[in-house]
Design an enzyme around this catalytic site. Structure first.
Site, mmCIF file in Angstrom:
data_model
loop_
_atom_site.group_PDB
_atom_site.id
_atom_site.type_symbol
_atom_site.label_atom_id
_atom_site.label_comp_id
_atom_site.label_asym_id
_atom_site.label_seq_id
_atom_site.Cartn_x
_atom_site.Cartn_y
_atom_site.Cartn_z
ATOM 1 N N HIS A 184 0.882 -1.165 -0.051
ATOM 2 C CA HIS A 184 -0.077 0.112 -0.028
ATOM 3 C C HIS A 184 0.757 1.517 0.075
ATOM 4 O O HIS A 184 0.663 2.175 0.893
ATOM 5 C CB HIS A 184 -0.816 -0.158 1.216
ATOM 6 C CG HIS A 184 -2.130 0.831 1.119
ATOM 7 N ND1 HIS A 184 -1.990 2.282 0.900
ATOM 8 C CD2 HIS A 184 -3.510 0.506 1.486
ATOM 9 C CE1 HIS A 184 -3.588 2.610 0.968
ATOM 10 N NE2 HIS A 184 -4.252 1.532 1.183
ATOM 11 N N GLU A 222 -0.779 1.305 -5.373
ATOM 12 C CA GLU A 222 -0.635 0.177 -4.688
ATOM 13 C C GLU A 222 -0.640 -1.101 -5.551
ATOM 14 O O GLU A 222 -1.457 -1.401 -6.357
ATOM 15 C CB GLU A 222 -1.767 0.209 -3.779
ATOM 16 C CG GLU A 222 -2.028 1.333 -2.863
ATOM 17 C CD GLU A 222 -3.458 1.345 -2.422
ATOM 18 O OE1 GLU A 222 -4.153 0.281 -2.129
ATOM 19 O OE2 GLU A 222 -3.972 2.521 -2.106
HETATM 20 C C1 BG6 Z 1 -7.113 1.434 -0.515
HETATM 21 C C2 BG6 Z 1 -8.626 1.160 -0.707
HETATM 22 O O1 BG6 Z 1 -6.232 0.522 -0.829
HETATM 23 O O2 BG6 Z 1 -6.863 1.715 1.027
HETATM 24 C C3 BG6 Z 1 -9.696 1.942 -0.053
HETATM 25 O O3 BG6 Z 1 -8.771 0.735 -1.995
HETATM 26 C C4 BG6 Z 1 -9.205 2.425 1.599
HETATM 27 O O4 BG6 Z 1 -10.812 1.537 -0.347
HETATM 28 C C5 BG6 Z 1 -7.708 2.723 1.429
HETATM 29 O O5 BG6 Z 1 -10.157 3.428 1.775
HETATM 30 C C6 BG6 Z 1 -7.175 3.170 3.141
HETATM 31 O O6 BG6 Z 1 -7.675 1.935 3.739
HETATM 32 P P1 BG6 Z 1 -7.519 2.054 5.503
HETATM 33 O O7 BG6 Z 1 -8.009 0.805 5.941
HETATM 34 O O8 BG6 Z 1 -5.943 2.229 5.534
HETATM 35 O O9 BG6 Z 1 -8.182 3.443 5.805
#
Ligand code: BG6
Length: 284
Positions: free
Chosen positions: A155, A256
């Site tokens: 991510h 990501e």
């Molecule tokens: C992304 C998702 O990878 O991560 C989104 O596609 C999500 O839907 C984002 O909102 C952040 O996620 P989190 O759980 O870290 O707030």
């Protein structure tokens, strides 16, 4: 590591890779999350000023690791447990012959993970830092006696001086699932700008995509990652996140590398590796 980040973390919680000349990476053992990657003195990763770094929640920025589930999960927390567990150091940072510095972290199933998801596994996360690139590789080993399926993703949060002039390339012609519009579409732009809340899963990606901003570009070279998620929460969602500044959406974009569109099956004793190499190119 710069003084500001040093003041936010405990020494025992981090691992530092340093190749000299202002190029280094800092990895938090909580989630094996890369917090910072400086390339010739320039920070490449976005880390929220409000990110929680005391291991009590997933880290908002850097490169959190998603496993064994991308997105909401009926068995446990959104994006799985790997980003919320303390990883151990499998091998300390060491210099290889060509000047690259490499280290590995590991996470195995425990009572807590088996309670949510009753499978046995070992994850090894290897980081390799060179003068202009950072390679991150996740190897999943099925150490149990039954096969299982999972999704996984790196991510990466990239820092940009201005989201208004930031674009993502290499996605033209691809099908994407738009989680904001709730539908499936085809990308027709070579330079994908991000003018609002974006949450898109691009499928069947080429082996390399890149983000470009006014100061530099970062290519994301993919190995065994068929999907790329482009995410920016924009203003309303930014305000709803306790660990993200209201204005910070203007200085970040997530690109990501993932294997998320369909679950990956891993058989007993099998090992599967997923890798991205991030390569920086400065603009003159
Ligand atoms: C992304 C998702 O990878 O991560 C989104 O596609 C999500 O839907 C984002 O909102 C952040 O996620 P989190 O759980 O870290 O707030």
């Amino acid at each position: 590591m710069d003084a500001e980040l040093a003041g936010r973390v405990q020494e025992g919680d981090i691992v530092i890779l340093d190749v000299g000349d202002g190029t280094s990476a800092v990895v938090h053992l909580h989630g094996a999350t890369a917090l910072s990657w400086k390339c010739s003195g320039q920070e490449i990763l976005f880390l929220s000023k409000k990110a929680v770094l005391d291991s009590s929640k997933a880290i908002r920025g850097g490169i959190p690791l998603v496993f064994p589930q991308f997105g909401p999960w009926s068995c446990g927390p959104q994006h799985g447990f790997a980003r919320n567990k303390r990883w151990s150091v499998e091998s300390q940072p060491q210099k290889t012959g060509d000047g690259t510095v490499t280290c590995s972290l590991a996470l195995s199933d425990d009572e807590d993970t088996r309670k949510a998801w009753d499978y046995r596994f070992k994850l090894v996360y290897t980081l390799e830092l060179s003068k202009s690139s950072l390679t991150t590789r996740l190897t999943v080993d099925n150490t149990g006696d039954e096969s299982f399926t999972f999704t996984t993703l790196m991510h990466s949060y990239f820092l940009t001086p201005d989201i208004g002039t930031t674009t993502v390339h290499g996605l033209k012609g691809l099908t994407y699932v738009d989680k904001v519009q709730n539908g499936q579409f085809q990308e027709d732009r070579e330079a994908v700008s991000i003018p609002e809340n974006y949450d898109r899963v691009y499928q069947k990606c080429p082996s390399s995509v890149f983000m470009e901003c006014s100061t530099h570009s970062v290519s994301v070279n993919l190995s065994n990652f068929p999907d790329v998620v482009v995410w920016n929460p924009w203003s309303e969602k930014a305000k709803a996140m306790s660990d993200f500044g209201d204005e910070e959406y203007k200085t970040m974009v997530c690109v990501e590398a993932g294997s998320v569109s369909s679950p990956v099956q891993i058989d007993v004793g099998q090992k599967l590796s997923f890798q991205q190499t991030l390569q920086v190119q400065a603009k003159l």
